[in-house]
Each structure stands twice: as structure tokens, then as C-alpha cells.
Design a protein around this motif. Structure first.
Motif, PDB file in Angstrom:
ATOM      1  N   TYR A  84       0.836  -1.191   0.000  1.00 36.98           N
ATOM      2  CA  TYR A  84       0.000   0.000   0.000  1.00 36.98           C
ATOM      3  C   TYR A  84       0.871   1.240   0.000  1.00 36.98           C
ATOM      4  CZ  TYR A  84      -3.927   3.071   1.056  1.00 36.98           C
ATOM      5  OH  TYR A  84      -4.889   4.041   0.999  1.00 36.98           O
ATOM      6  N   LEU A 106       0.716   5.112  -1.698  1.00 38.67           N
ATOM      7  CA  LEU A 106      -0.099   5.992  -2.548  1.00 38.67           C
ATOM      8  C   LEU A 106       0.684   6.525  -3.748  1.00 38.67           C
ATOM      9  CD1 LEU A 106      -2.211   7.977   0.060  1.00 38.67           C
ATOM     10  CD2 LEU A 106      -2.927   6.120  -1.426  1.00 38.67           C
ATOM     11  N   PHE A 128       0.756   3.881  -6.398  1.00 41.08           N
ATOM     12  CA  PHE A 128      -0.517   3.781  -7.097  1.00 41.08           C
ATOM     13  C   PHE A 128      -0.669   4.921  -8.092  1.00 41.08           C
ATOM     14  CE2 PHE A 128      -2.424   1.572  -3.134  1.00 41.08           C
ATOM     15  CZ  PHE A 128      -1.684   0.445  -3.436  1.00 41.08           C
ATOM     16  N   MET A 129      -0.256   6.109  -7.631  1.00 37.84           N
ATOM     17  CA  MET A 129      -0.416   7.266  -8.496  1.00 37.84           C
ATOM     18  C   MET A 129       0.445   7.130  -9.756  1.00 37.84           C
ATOM     19  SD  MET A 129      -0.001  11.220  -7.629  1.00 37.84           S
ATOM     20  CE  MET A 129      -1.665  11.733  -7.474  1.00 37.84           C
ATOM     21  N   LYS A 160      -0.815   4.676 -12.276  1.00 34.62           N
ATOM     22  CA  LYS A 160      -1.912   5.250 -13.056  1.00 34.62           C
ATOM     23  C   LYS A 160      -1.372   6.231 -14.108  1.00 34.62           C
ATOM     24  CE  LYS A 160      -6.592   5.974 -12.719  1.00 34.62           C
ATOM     25  NZ  LYS A 160      -7.679   5.147 -12.227  1.00 34.62           N
ATOM     26  N   ILE A 161      -0.457   7.113 -13.689  1.00 30.36           N
ATOM     27  CA  ILE A 161       0.045   8.139 -14.610  1.00 30.36           C
ATOM     28  C   ILE A 161       0.886   7.512 -15.719  1.00 30.36           C
ATOM     29  CG2 ILE A 161       1.668  10.071 -14.808  1.00 30.36           C
ATOM     30  CD1 ILE A 161       0.679  11.114 -12.165  1.00 30.36           C
TER      31      ILE A 161
END
Lengths: 433, 165
Positions: A379, A381, A384-385, A388-389
Motif C-alpha cells: 500500500y 499511494l 498507485f499514483m 496510473k500516470i
């Protein structure tokens, strides 16, 4: 404390509700209500704690203002100028663009207090630049943006350090100064790792910018580069309160982007306000939830009991710091950072105090730790970001992040073991530990 | 209609932040340039902060943008995710619902106090909390309704969820 005590029930409810996917702020409020209910206390206390906590924490107003300042600075033309400046500085090295990514993060760190905002601001652009013509592997570029964004909230301004100032009653000014050297250290180890692997991985070199162009490139980036001077100037000259310094920084950022760089239209201004408002709302809900739950923790006397326990165990300050580091790193793999900062760190604070650990040192160690937690799987963040980008799989991203994680944990160990690294600048400005 | 309302709620949130920022600028100008400190600005900024967060949580930010832990729900199948969503939403409805009367008496009790500068009754200032609780209750009733009809809320959008860290 029996298993079915109201407190255990509340903690269990918060964990369960979060795991089920409820927003964490709501989970904390709901769990605390459950505590008050089962304990037979007035459930209106939840409202009272939340409202009074938010209403009296004037310091917290610095958070929306810092978010706003970074949002104003996050315009295309300012970012272009900053990148040209960074490229003129370090582009000529092997792996130059990778170094630019780190230096740009260090500079943007001095205008923004949020790692996620940094990654969002520069992530797409850096990804495009670095992967053009297959110069760098996409997963490396994404991993680098993720780890370099970690520096953002360690170099002032810093939203997590504002939160820490609130929970620990420590001076924001000293905390901000204390973050400077650890932040630069993190940047240095990242740049060192790039330099060490650049030849083996055959990273490209950027066309060198002639030195005679450096003054012009610097001049163009100067108004943006001056922002930290404005902020820290207001803060340390003692003219303004920290919150007003944040407002002055935001006002300066608006003036610079509107008049000097002419990059703000009314529409952009509205968008900046709305984006900042959204971020403020999200973090505000976490703060609201933590305010209510911390009341529960306080009436259960958890922090004091822990301090007594640690004292009885005759734990050395260093032993405690190492233990706290391991705990925070482990939690950082699974929990959201603001929650750790607002819920777990206050529990540890009385122990740190009882063991004679400097609160500014402890705060910076905790924040560096929590920021590293943004790039630790499963986990994280920032991971994850960037997934996505950049559109790269988590597995590849993590593989590229791991070496950086190793050197960053090395830097964290150094910051933990040598308090002078953290306290040198604050002492210079009159901090008495 | 929902989109239109959402837009207006966003307008209000952006305006509150703008007012907060402007009040700070006024405060700095008055205190440091005109040497005439004013108190009402700091009170206004705090009120805007409180209202912005609760107003926004009620009407602006939706579930997918809020900070949540979705490793489990993201990995679960559709049916399991719907079941998880139902369990969490129902628990929230029960707990927020149970606390509403007590919150109401706390907020209305605060009518005895007024804010220091603007002399606004505190029950008015704090009433946003009741708006917040009622709006959240309403929203989760709607979410439960959607889940019961088999509508999957989907995973959180991390590029939108910003915790400010």
C-alpha cells in the motif's frame, strides 16, 4: 482491557470498516461513536470534539494555504522554466534527465508541502520526457518520480510537519528548518544511486547547456525559485505567524504566476481553487476523524500507559527510536500516512518525551519514515499514483523502487542516529533542545 | 440535475477557499502595512476552514476521491465487493444515525455562546455539522440502494484522492 472492551471494539470497528472500503475519516468517526455508545457516554461528544478541534486549530489553516500556493506554482510555464534551469545544472551528467527529475523535486519541494501534489504536478511531464525515444525504461522513470516526490514534504513547506506541530505542540518554524538537511540528504542519496548505476544501465546524457546561458536560465526561473525565500523570510524574521507566512507564500505564488509568467486565466484560477479545496476537504476529513478518535485514545489513557510501560522496560532512547522506526515503516506498508501521523505518532509521543528524545528530532524522523511509507508496497499511494500516470504494472514499478528504498532507509537510519543532522539548522536559529 | 447541483456545491467550496485566502491577505495588509490589526479576519478564516471541510465532505467529494483503503475491495470479486460495501454502508448508517440526536442537542446547546469578533451564534456556526451528518446519511442510503440493485461502485481513483501528504 478485556477483548470486548469498548476501546477494543472501536479499534476493531475502525479497522474492519476501513478494510471494507469506507473512507478512513468516516471509519474513525463511526468507530469513535461506537465507543461512546457502548461505553454509555454522550454521543454528542463526537460532534463536540470534531467541531471544537477544527474551530480552535488555527495552525491547520496553513494546510489549505500551502496547497493553494503549490497549485498556483503548478502551471506549465513555471514548470518549463524550472526544468530548463535543472537541465542546465545537471543535464550534462550521465543519466542527466534522471538527475533533473530529482533536482526538480527538490526545488518543487521548497514550494509545495505535499508529495502526492509533487508527483501529480511533474509526473506526466517527466514521464513523457524520460521515455521519449526509449531513453529510459518507463518503469524506472515512474519509480524515480515516485521516490523523488518523497522529498516534497520533508523540505519546507510541509503539510505533515504542520500536522506534527499540531499534535506535538512544537514550533513549526523549527520543524521546517529541521527538515532541510534530511530532505537534501534524501535527494543526495537518490542522485548518488543514479550516478552509480548510470553507466551500467547506459543512461543517456543530455546535450550540455553552455555555461554562458546559465545566468539567463536562472533569471527566468528566479521568481519561482524565490518563493521559499519569501516563505522562510516571513517565518523566521518573526514578522508573521506561520499561518500568515503560508498566506503570504500563496499570495506571492499567485502574483508571480499571474503577472510575471502571465499563465493564469480566470478559468485556471477557479480550477486551482477547486483542486485545492478538494485536497483540503480530503485531508480535513482525515483530521476530523483523527480528532474524534484521539479523544477516545486520550480518555483510555493509552499514550501514558505506553510511556509507563516503556519506562519500566528500561528501553534506551536509541532503542525506542529504532523500534518506532520499524513500527512506522511496517505500518507504512499498509496504512495511509496521514492516519499514521495523526493516530499512531501521538501515542508514541509521551514515551519519546519521557525518554528525553528531542521532539523536533522525533518529528522529522517520523515524517521521513511516513513519507517513505508512500512508496512501500503493497500500500503506497505514490506507487498507485505513478502506476496510473505512467501505465506501468506495480510489479515492475516496485522492482525499480527497491534500490531507492534501500538507500532512503539508509538515509533515514543516519537521520535517526545523528540528531545533529536534524537539529543543526534549528539550533543555528536559536532552538534550544 | 445531480450534476448541476454538484457544480454549484463546487462553486461554494471554491468560494469558501477564496474567502479564506482573501481574508488572510486583508489581515496581513492591515496588520503589517497599515499597522492596524483586525481580529475578525482570523475568525472568518477559521469558520471558512470548518465549513469548507464539512460542506465539501457532504456535497463535493465523492467516495472515489476520498482516502480509503481499497486493497481488499479492489481484489475482491464483484459480488464480494457489493457485500463488503453493503456491510460498511449499513454500519455507517447505524452509527451516524445513532449519534444524530446527541449531535443535535450539542449543536443547539451552543446557542448560549457567540463567536468573539463577528458575534455569530455558535449554534449557527456549528450547524454545518448537522448538515454534514444528514447529507452523509442520505448519500449512504442512496449507495445502499444502488448496491442492492447490483450496481458496483468501482475502485477508488488514486489520482483524484489526495490526502495532502
Amino acid at each position: 482491557m478485556s477483548v470486548a472492551s469498548p476501546f477494543a471494539l472501536a479499534v476493531g470497528a475502525i479497522v474492519a470498516l476501513s478494510l471494507l472500503g469506507l473512507p478512513i475519516g468516516h471509519a474513525m468517526i463511526a468507530g469513535s461513536v461506537l465507543y461512546l455508545w457502548t461505553k454509555g457516554l454522550d454521543m454528542g461528544t463526537a460532534a463536540e470534539q470534531l467541531l471544537n478541534g477544527m474551530y480552535t486549530s488555527y495552525l491547520l489553516l496553513a494546510i489549505p494555504l500551502f496547497i493553494l500556493a503549490a497549485e498556483f506554482m503548478n502551471s506549465g510555464s513555471i514548470m518549463d522554466r524550472l526544468l530548463r534551469f535543472c537541465n542546465a545544472l545537471v543535464g550534462r551528467w550521465r543519466g542527466g534527465l534522471a538527475q533533473v527529475n530529482v533536482v526538480q523535486s527538490i526545488i518543487f519541494a521548497s514550494m509545495s508541502g505535499s508529495a502526492l501534489a509533487d508527483a501529480a504536478a511533474s509526473g506526466r511531464l517527466m514521464q513523457t520526457l524520460m521515455t521519449k525515444d526509449g531513453r529510459y525504461p518507463a518503469s524506472f522513470a515512474a519509480a524515480l518520480t515516485a521516490v523523488s516526490s518523497v522529498i516534497g514534504p520533508i523540505i519546507p513547506p510541509s503539510i505533515p510537519l504542520v500536522l506534527y506541530a499540531l499534535i506535538s505542540d512544537t514550533s513549526i518554524g523549527y520543524l521546517f528548518l529541521a527538515g532541510v538537511i534530511p530532505g537534501l540528504l534524501l535527494g543526495a542519496v537518490q542522485m548518488g544511486l543514479i550516478a552509480a548505476t548510470a553507466r551500467r544501465r547506459n543512461f543517456p546524457v543530455e546535450p550540455a547547456v553552455p555555461l554562458r546561458e546559465l545566468p539567463r536560465v536562472t533569471w527566468e526561473a528566479l521568481p519561482a525559485l524565490l518563493m521559499p525565500v519569501i516563505l522562510l523570510g516571513c517565518l523566521y524574521s518573526g514578522i508573521t505567524t506561520p499561518t500568515e507566512a503560508a498566506a503570504a507564500a500563496a499570495a506571492y505564488a499567485l502574483l508571480v504566476s499571474a503577472f510575471l509568467y502571465r499563465s493564469v486565466r480566470w478559468r485556471d484560477l477557479y480550477d486551482s481553487l477547486l483542486t485545492s479545496a478538494r485536497t483540503t476537504i480530503s485531508i480535513g476529513m482525515l483530521i476530523a476523524g483523527a480528532l474524534v478518535f484521539n479523544y477516545v485514545i486520550t480518555i483510555e489513557n493509552i499514550p501514558k500507559s505506553l510511556a509507563a510501560l516503556m519506562k519500566a522496560a528500561e528501553l534506551s532512547p536509541l532503542g525506542f527510536l529504532l523500534m518506532a522506526n520499524l513500527l512506522l515503516l511496517a505500518l507504512g506498508c499498509f496504512l495511509e500516512g496521514t492516519t499514521i501521523l495523526l493516530v499512531i505518532v501521538p501515542v508514541l509521543l509521551p514515551t519519546a518525551h519521557a525518554l528525553g528524545i528531542d521532539p523536533v528530532h522525533f518529528g522529522v524522523v517520523a515524517v521521513v519514515n511516513i513519507m517513505i511509507g508512500l512508496v512501500t508496497p503493497p500500500y503506497g499511494l505514490l506507487l498507485f499514483m505513478m502506476m496510473k500516470i505512467a501505465g506501468v504494472p506495480l510489479k515492475d514499478l516496485v522492482r525499480e523502487v527497491l534500490p531507492f528504498l534501500a538507500v532512503m532507509i539508509g538515509a533515514l537510519a543516519l537521520v535517526t542516529l545523528v540528531p545533529d543532522l536534524v537539529l543543526f539548522l534549528p539550533r543555528l536559529m536559536g532552538y534550544k533542545a | 440535475m445531480r450534476r448541476w447541483l454538484r457544480r454549484r456545491a463546487e462553486n461554494v467550496a471554491a468560494a469558501m477557499l477564496a474567502v479564506m485566502f482573501a481574508a488572510f491577505v486583508v489581515q496581513i495588509v492591515f496588520r503589517y502595512f497599515l499597522n492596524f490589526p483586525v481580529g475578525w479576519t482570523s475568525e472568518l478564516t477559521v469558520v471558512m476552514w470548518l465549513w469548507l471541510v464539512l460542506w465539501g465532505a457532504a456535497f463535493v467529494v465523492d467516495e472515489r476521491e476520498e482516502i480509503r483503503f481499497d486493497l481488499l475491495s479492489g481484489a475482491a470479486g464483484r459480488r464480494t465487493r457489493i457485500a463488503m460495501g453493503l456491510a460498511a454502508s449499513l454500519a455507517l448508517l447505524v452509527l451516524y444515525g445513532a449519534s444524530l440526536p446527541a449531535a443535535w442537542s450539542y449543536v443547539t446547546f451552543m446557542k448560549v455562546e457567540k463567536s468573539s469578533y463577528l458575534k455569530i451564534r455558535m449554534d449557527w456556526l456549528f450547524s454545518i455539522y448537522l448538515v454534514f451528518v444528514v447529507a452523509i446519511l442520505g448519500r449512504y442510503v442512496w449507495i445502499v440502494w444502488r448496491l442492492l440493485r447490483g450496481r458496483d461502485e468501482g475502485a477508488a481513483d488514486i489520482t483524484k484522492a489526495s490526502s495532502g501528504l
